[in-house]
Motif scaffolding. Structure first.
Motif, PDB file in Angstrom:
ATOM      1  N   GLN A 168      -9.041  -6.920 -22.374  1.00 44.02           N
ATOM      2  CA  GLN A 168      -9.247  -5.653 -22.890  1.00 44.02           C
ATOM      3  C   GLN A 168     -10.679  -5.530 -23.901  1.00 44.02           C
ATOM      4  OE1 GLN A 168      -7.512  -3.191 -22.375  1.00 44.02           O
ATOM      5  NE2 GLN A 168      -8.241  -1.626 -23.779  1.00 44.02           N
ATOM      6  N   GLU A 184      -6.270  -5.354 -15.500  1.00 42.45           N
ATOM      7  CA  GLU A 184      -6.227  -4.004 -14.687  1.00 42.45           C
ATOM      8  C   GLU A 184      -4.913  -4.165 -13.918  1.00 42.45           C
ATOM      9  OE1 GLU A 184      -7.977  -1.791 -15.738  1.00 42.45           O
ATOM     10  OE2 GLU A 184      -6.908  -0.473 -14.607  1.00 42.45           O
ATOM     11  N   TRP A 185      -4.840  -5.364 -13.322  1.00 35.40           N
ATOM     12  CA  TRP A 185      -3.696  -5.450 -12.367  1.00 35.40           C
ATOM     13  C   TRP A 185      -2.104  -5.624 -12.969  1.00 35.40           C
ATOM     14  CZ3 TRP A 185       0.138  -9.203 -11.794  1.00 35.40           C
ATOM     15  CH2 TRP A 185       0.946  -9.300 -10.590  1.00 35.40           C
ATOM     16  N   MET A 187      -1.589  -4.090 -15.809  1.00 33.95           N
ATOM     17  CA  MET A 187      -1.349  -2.681 -16.512  1.00 33.95           C
ATOM     18  C   MET A 187      -1.042  -1.645 -15.142  1.00 33.95           C
ATOM     19  SD  MET A 187      -1.577  -2.964 -19.653  1.00 33.95           S
ATOM     20  CE  MET A 187      -1.555  -1.462 -20.430  1.00 33.95           C
ATOM     21  N   THR A 188      -1.506  -1.835 -14.312  1.00 24.34           N
ATOM     22  CA  THR A 188      -1.290  -0.939 -13.253  1.00 24.34           C
ATOM     23  C   THR A 188      -0.186  -1.029 -12.322  1.00 24.34           C
ATOM     24  OG1 THR A 188      -3.150  -1.873 -11.775  1.00 24.34           O
ATOM     25  CG2 THR A 188      -3.885   0.021 -12.969  1.00 24.34           C
ATOM     26  N   THR A 189      -0.075  -2.518 -11.877  1.00 29.32           N
ATOM     27  CA  THR A 189       1.007  -2.735 -10.746  1.00 29.32           C
ATOM     28  C   THR A 189       2.303  -2.999 -11.450  1.00 29.32           C
ATOM     29  OG1 THR A 189      -1.061  -3.597  -9.551  1.00 29.32           O
ATOM     30  CG2 THR A 189       1.389  -4.279  -8.952  1.00 29.32           C
ATOM     31  N   ASN A 191       2.902  -2.839 -15.229  1.00 31.29           N
ATOM     32  CA  ASN A 191       3.441  -2.134 -16.533  1.00 31.29           C
ATOM     33  C   ASN A 191       3.715  -0.446 -16.094  1.00 31.29           C
ATOM     34  OD1 ASN A 191       3.476  -2.030 -19.326  1.00 31.29           O
ATOM     35  ND2 ASN A 191       1.869  -0.505 -19.432  1.00 31.29           N
ATOM     36  N   THR A 192       2.813  -0.020 -15.153  1.00 33.51           N
ATOM     37  CA  THR A 192       2.948   1.566 -14.751  1.00 33.51           C
ATOM     38  C   THR A 192       4.397   1.747 -14.289  1.00 33.51           C
ATOM     39  OG1 THR A 192       0.679   1.742 -14.813  1.00 33.51           O
ATOM     40  CG2 THR A 192       1.997   3.375 -13.509  1.00 33.51           C
ATOM     41  N   PRO A 193       4.644   1.021 -13.272  1.00 31.48           N
ATOM     42  CA  PRO A 193       6.226   1.220 -12.564  1.00 31.48           C
ATOM     43  C   PRO A 193       7.112   1.086 -13.571  1.00 31.48           C
ATOM     44  CG  PRO A 193       4.855  -0.278 -11.165  1.00 31.48           C
ATOM     45  CD  PRO A 193       4.077  -0.323 -12.389  1.00 31.48           C
ATOM     46  N   TYR A 195       7.087   1.800 -16.522  1.00 35.49           N
ATOM     47  CA  TYR A 195       6.814   3.158 -17.572  1.00 35.49           C
ATOM     48  C   TYR A 195       7.385   4.178 -16.956  1.00 35.49           C
ATOM     49  CZ  TYR A 195       4.510   7.232 -19.297  1.00 35.49           C
ATOM     50  OH  TYR A 195       4.284   8.664 -19.780  1.00 35.49           O
ATOM     51  N   ARG A 196       7.108   4.140 -15.578  1.00 35.79           N
ATOM     52  CA  ARG A 196       7.708   5.307 -15.015  1.00 35.79           C
ATOM     53  C   ARG A 196       9.245   5.301 -14.722  1.00 35.79           C
ATOM     54  NH1 ARG A 196       2.866   5.642 -10.246  1.00 35.79           N
ATOM     55  NH2 ARG A 196       1.569   6.499 -11.465  1.00 35.79           N
TER      56      ARG A 196
ATOM     57  N   HIS B 186       5.444   4.028 -25.613  1.00 36.26           N
ATOM     58  CA  HIS B 186       4.345   3.217 -26.188  1.00 36.26           C
ATOM     59  C   HIS B 186       4.674   2.613 -27.584  1.00 36.26           C
ATOM     60  CE1 HIS B 186       1.493   4.370 -23.218  1.00 36.26           C
ATOM     61  NE2 HIS B 186       1.784   5.582 -23.385  1.00 36.26           N
TER      62      HIS B 186
END
Lengths: 226, 265
Positions: A168, A184-185, A187-189, A191-193, A195-196, B186
């Motif tokens: 970061q 980036e990997w 957070m997107t691959t 963390n994002t799932p 979160y969803r 968060h």
């Protein structure tokens, strides 16, 4: 009878926004057009007004709690006095600034200076920023207290946290391009799932509860007990 | 205000979800109640209230920043349970409020809880206090309350933002046992690091069913889980079709056609 009336009013109150969301804005039946969107602005304006009127309830509650503190000189009464001084100062200068005679520019400028610049920017915003800055210290304190590598999962989590933190900051990119890419990997691959997934669950649960409240099927804390 | 409109696909999905939830509510009301797994955070509520009573110190219950939303409703259902226990054990529960719209609801809920326990004379409506509808003013006032009253148990259920860690750390500083639950993704890490028990996302909405064991709430909970199965199946189908039609046009994908299906009037 009372419960039935409450249930009917609750249902009707929720019916319009539901229809507004579900149906198109304009519905054509031959020569007839039903334009639901025409009533949207007024409907939500009423809700906003009712919500704003609730501020009065809050002010009454403040008086109920803090006025006896001052009158009976209970320990800490000066804090309640400071609360009233701040509250009335904001109210008086706020109304003055809003309703000052526009022809008297000096008066309005004085009210603006006191309300916007001194009370709001230099006092309220500054104090809010000071409270927000506490987070920096509390994050360190909480992390020091709780981040302990006691298991394999904890080690895995620490490595991931380290990669995200180093990725970061600009120094991480200077050290190696691996860190920003890894961050980036993650957070997107990863963390994002997650979160969803939490978001989906919360939304379905929220929908179920709103349906129970809309159809007055909720019992216990809000209505009578079963 | 720009209002978003659903399309027939959304209507069908909502009808499917509603149908499932209603079916399972009716099943639960007829006596067929399914198993619900243990949620440690919700089980700890009774323990936390008991601990506060043994220590002779009050309880703090915060409902977060939201106004009258579903998250707040779920938090208020837990408040009712906590208030009933507090009334039973003759303890005090402070409820700092952010939203003035929720204030009278919280007062009535606490009063009803005390009435149900036959301790209405012990209820103090000033224990439910409106502090401010400004985030950090509310946080600093709640911190002050926790330090002054030396609360032994701190419950935080609802929608929280940056002040979550401030409130949780204040509870840590006074040595309170802390149970938190939020849908604010968060803020969950902050609660996990500072609180003894954390309830994540939909578990907050399950609280009403878990604590009261009412058939309607239990049936609704099972219906929600079945609805999530539909979402899961839709996601899997979406992945399969996206892979199958990867080399074709976006609009050839049947899932795209379903998503973009619009009303024709």
């Amino acid at each position: 009878m009372r419960q039935t009336i409450i249930a009917i009013v609750t249902f009707l109150g929720g019916l319009f926004p539901f229809m507004l969301f579900m149906l198109p804005e304009k519905i054509y039946f031959g020569d007839t057009t039903i334009f639901l969107g025409k009533y949207e602005k007024d409907f939500f304006q009423v809700i906003r007004v009712i919500g704003t009127a609730a501020i009065g309830l809050g002010i009454i509650n403040i008086f109920r709690v803090h006025a006896p503190q001052i009158i009976k000189r209970r320990p800490g009464w000066y804090n309640s006095a400071a609360l009233f001084v701040g509250m009335f100062a904001m109210m008086i200068f706020g109304f003055w600034e809003g309703y000052a005679n526009l022809n008297q520019w000096e008066t309005q400028q004085f009210a603006y200076n006191v309300y916007q610049r001194i009370l709001y920017q230099q006092m309220f915003v500054a104090m809010s920023s000071a409270m927000f800055s506490l987070l920096a210290f509390y994050i360190v304190s909480a992390a020091y207290r709780s981040f302990r590598i006691k298991s394999g999962e904890a080690l895995f989590m620490m490595v991931a946290a380290l990669l995200v933190m180093v990725g970061q900051i600009p120094v991480g990119a200077e050290i190696s391009s691996f860190f920003p890419d890894a961050k980036e990997w993650l957070m997107t691959t990863i963390n994002t799932p997650a979160y969803r997934a939490v978001f989906f669950g919360s939304m379905v649960a929220s929908f179920a509860l709103s349906m129970r409240v809309w159809f007055s099927m909720e019992r216990g804390g809000y209505f009578e007990t079963d | 205000m720009a209002f978003q409109h659903a399309n027939p696909s959304i209507l069908l999905m909502l009808l499917a979800f509603s149908g499932l939830i209603l079916v399972f509510i009716l099943r639960a009301r007829s006596g067929k109640i399914s198993f619900i797994r243990k949620i440690p955070g919700l089980s700890a509520i009774d323990e936390a209230v008991g601990r506060a009573t043994e220590m002779g110190r009050p309880i703090c219950f915060s409902t977060g920043l939201a106004a009258i939303e579903m998250v707040t409703m779920a938090a208020l259902s837990i408040l009712y349970h906590v208030a009933r226990l507090s009334a039973r054990y003759e303890n005090r529960v402070f409820v700092p409020m952010y939203s003035p719209e929720v204030l009278p609801i919280a007062v009535e809920i606490c009063k009803e809880a005390y009435r149900e326990e036959g301790k209405l004379d012990q209820f103090n409506p000033d224990d439910v206090r409106f502090f401010s509808n400004q985030q950090f003013a509310y946080a600093s006032a709640t911190m002050g309350l926790m330090h002054r009253e030396k609360v032994a148990s701190n419950f935080m259920f609802g929608n929280f933002a940056a002040e979550s860690l401030i409130l949780a750390e204040a509870g840590q500083q006074v040595g309170a046992i802390q149970v938190a639950g939020t849908t604010s993704f968060h803020q969950i890490p902050f609660f996990i690091t500072t609180c003894d028990y954390t309830i994540i996302g939909e578990e907050l909405f399950a609280a009403s069913a878990y604590l009261t064991k009412q058939p309607t709430a239990l049936g609704s909970l099972i219906g929600q889980d079945m609805s999530k199965m539909i979402i899961f199946a839709t996601v899997v189908l979406g992945v399969v079709f996206a892979t199958w039609y990867a080399n074709d046009s976006y609009m050839d994908n049947p899932i795209t056609k379903v998503i973009t299906w619009s009303w024709k009037w």
